[in-house]
Design a protein around this motif. Structure first.
Motif, PDB file in Angstrom:
ATOM      1  N   SER A  49     -36.387  44.146  76.653  1.00  0.00           N
ATOM      2  CA  SER A  49     -35.217  44.527  77.482  1.00  0.00           C
ATOM      3  C   SER A  49     -35.988  45.486  77.711  1.00  0.00           C
ATOM      4  CB  SER A  49     -34.451  44.223  77.156  1.00  0.00           C
ATOM      5  OG  SER A  49     -33.018  44.419  78.192  1.00  0.00           O
ATOM      6  N   CYS A  50     -34.894  46.163  79.065  1.00  0.00           N
ATOM      7  CA  CYS A  50     -35.986  47.657  79.606  1.00  0.00           C
ATOM      8  C   CYS A  50     -34.761  48.377  80.581  1.00  0.00           C
ATOM      9  CB  CYS A  50     -37.159  48.405  79.635  1.00  0.00           C
ATOM     10  SG  CYS A  50     -37.066  48.068  81.698  1.00  0.00           S
ATOM     11  N   MET A  51     -34.249  49.236  79.777  1.00  0.00           N
ATOM     12  CA  MET A  51     -33.635  50.273  80.829  1.00  0.00           C
ATOM     13  C   MET A  51     -33.594  51.612  81.787  1.00  0.00           C
ATOM     14  SD  MET A  51     -29.056  50.685  79.984  1.00  0.00           S
ATOM     15  CE  MET A  51     -29.376  51.792  78.703  1.00  0.00           C
ATOM     16  N   THR A  52     -33.666  50.903  82.955  1.00  0.00           N
ATOM     17  CA  THR A  52     -33.597  52.785  83.206  1.00  0.00           C
ATOM     18  C   THR A  52     -32.135  53.917  83.061  1.00  0.00           C
ATOM     19  OG1 THR A  52     -33.276  52.961  85.514  1.00  0.00           O
ATOM     20  CG2 THR A  52     -35.392  51.703  85.022  1.00  0.00           C
ATOM     21  N   ARG A  53     -32.641  55.108  83.896  1.00  0.00           N
ATOM     22  CA  ARG A  53     -31.184  56.185  83.981  1.00  0.00           C
ATOM     23  C   ARG A  53     -31.278  56.668  85.273  1.00  0.00           C
ATOM     24  NH1 ARG A  53     -28.825  55.118  79.170  1.00  0.00           N
ATOM     25  NH2 ARG A  53     -29.783  55.428  77.335  1.00  0.00           N
ATOM     26  N   ASN A  54     -31.681  56.063  86.000  1.00  0.00           N
ATOM     27  CA  ASN A  54     -31.919  56.059  87.437  1.00  0.00           C
ATOM     28  C   ASN A  54     -29.764  56.177  87.696  1.00  0.00           C
ATOM     29  OD1 ASN A  54     -30.822  53.704  88.022  1.00  0.00           O
ATOM     30  ND2 ASN A  54     -32.383  52.966  88.615  1.00  0.00           N
ATOM     31  N   ARG A  55     -29.463  56.027  88.884  1.00  0.00           N
ATOM     32  CA  ARG A  55     -28.179  56.284  89.244  1.00  0.00           C
ATOM     33  C   ARG A  55     -27.196  54.464  88.692  1.00  0.00           C
ATOM     34  NH1 ARG A  55     -25.394  57.784  95.096  1.00  0.00           N
ATOM     35  NH2 ARG A  55     -27.202  55.571  95.422  1.00  0.00           N
ATOM     36  N   ASP A  56     -27.793  53.806  88.755  1.00  0.00           N
ATOM     37  CA  ASP A  56     -27.498  52.350  88.240  1.00  0.00           C
ATOM     38  C   ASP A  56     -27.618  51.816  86.916  1.00  0.00           C
ATOM     39  OD1 ASP A  56     -28.148  51.289  92.037  1.00  0.00           O
ATOM     40  OD2 ASP A  56     -26.490  52.226  91.026  1.00  0.00           O
ATOM     41  N   ASN A  57     -28.188  52.589  86.195  1.00  0.00           N
ATOM     42  CA  ASN A  57     -28.923  52.251  85.415  1.00  0.00           C
ATOM     43  C   ASN A  57     -29.752  50.240  84.968  1.00  0.00           C
ATOM     44  OD1 ASN A  57     -28.382  54.559  83.873  1.00  0.00           O
ATOM     45  ND2 ASN A  57     -26.494  54.092  82.336  1.00  0.00           N
ATOM     46  N   THR A  58     -30.508  50.838  86.142  1.00  0.00           N
ATOM     47  CA  THR A  58     -31.279  49.153  86.152  1.00  0.00           C
ATOM     48  C   THR A  58     -32.018  48.608  84.718  1.00  0.00           C
ATOM     49  OG1 THR A  58     -31.307  50.305  88.133  1.00  0.00           O
ATOM     50  CG2 THR A  58     -32.492  48.437  87.652  1.00  0.00           C
ATOM     51  N   LYS A  59     -31.313  47.464  84.435  1.00  0.00           N
ATOM     52  CA  LYS A  59     -31.935  47.024  83.758  1.00  0.00           C
ATOM     53  C   LYS A  59     -32.539  45.096  83.567  1.00  0.00           C
ATOM     54  CE  LYS A  59     -26.828  47.833  81.679  1.00  0.00           C
ATOM     55  NZ  LYS A  59     -25.818  48.030  81.115  1.00  0.00           N
ATOM     56  N   TYR A  60     -34.068  45.300  82.666  1.00  0.00           N
ATOM     57  CA  TYR A  60     -34.748  44.044  83.498  1.00  0.00           C
ATOM     58  C   TYR A  60     -34.515  43.560  82.481  1.00  0.00           C
ATOM     59  CZ  TYR A  60     -36.128  47.021  87.157  1.00  0.00           C
ATOM     60  OH  TYR A  60     -36.179  47.756  88.206  1.00  0.00           O
ATOM     61  N   TYR A  61     -34.687  42.076  81.784  1.00  0.00           N
ATOM     62  CA  TYR A  61     -34.753  41.044  81.109  1.00  0.00           C
ATOM     63  C   TYR A  61     -36.136  40.232  80.262  1.00  0.00           C
ATOM     64  CZ  TYR A  61     -30.438  43.020  79.983  1.00  0.00           C
ATOM     65  OH  TYR A  61     -29.092  43.500  79.770  1.00  0.00           O
ATOM     66  N   GLY A  62     -37.062  40.051  79.649  1.00  0.00           N
ATOM     67  CA  GLY A  62     -38.069  39.460  80.087  1.00  0.00           C
ATOM     68  C   GLY A  62     -37.303  37.819  80.071  1.00  0.00           C
ATOM     69  N   ASP A  63     -38.292  37.112  80.719  1.00  0.00           N
ATOM     70  CA  ASP A  63     -38.174  35.358  81.248  1.00  0.00           C
ATOM     71  C   ASP A  63     -36.923  34.723  79.490  1.00  0.00           C
ATOM     72  OD1 ASP A  63     -39.976  34.794  83.509  1.00  0.00           O
ATOM     73  OD2 ASP A  63     -38.542  35.804  83.463  1.00  0.00           O
ATOM     74  N   SER A  64     -38.207  35.182  78.853  1.00  0.00           N
ATOM     75  CA  SER A  64     -37.590  34.138  77.380  1.00  0.00           C
ATOM     76  C   SER A  64     -36.166  34.779  76.834  1.00  0.00           C
ATOM     77  CB  SER A  64     -38.590  34.308  76.769  1.00  0.00           C
ATOM     78  OG  SER A  64     -38.876  36.183  76.020  1.00  0.00           O
TER      79      SER A  64
END
Length: 127
Positions: A49-64
């Motif tokens: 998983s990872c998270m940006t620090r843009n205005r929305d703090n966008t989050k991403y997750y691996g498929d598993s």
């Protein structure tokens, strides 16, 4: 000295939950994109998983792990968390947090873009 320290790992049974913490020192984690990676014996490092620090703090997750893991942060505590629910034996690995100075972008594959890494915490899930 910049340090990332993970904690919260342990041994649980399948279906259980753990919350990993990543505490930063010498850097403000709120200014970095944060990634969680894991590596099991004999396997390549995998982005969880990872998270940006843009205005929305966008989050991403691996498929598993999508739908089971949640990344979050508490800037006041300079800490990033990984809530892991419904754990499976396949989640067994050493989990690492990492900080990317490009706070507006994060990747689950380009691990070389992360400048700082913790030493990891072991998660073991039994069936």
């Amino acid at each position: 000295e910049v340090q990332l320290v993970e904690s919260g790992g342990g041994a649980v049974q399948a279906g259980g939950s753990l919350t990993l913490s990543c505490v930063g020192s010498g850097l403000g984690l709120g200014l970095y994109a944060i990634g969680w990676f894991r590596q099991a014996p004999g396997k390549e490092r995998e982005g969880v998983s990872c998270m940006t620090r843009n205005r929305d703090n966008t989050k991403y997750y691996g498929d598993s792990v999508k739908g089971r893991f949640t990344i979050s942060s508490n800037n006041a505590k300079n800490t990033v968390y990984l809530q892991m629910d419904n754990l499976e034996p396949g989640d067994t690995a050493v989990y690492f947090c990492a900080a990317n100075p490009n706070e507006k972008y994060c990747s689950l594959t380009a691990h070389w873009e992360y400048s700082f890494w913790g030493r990891g915490t072991q998660v073991t899930v039994s069936s």
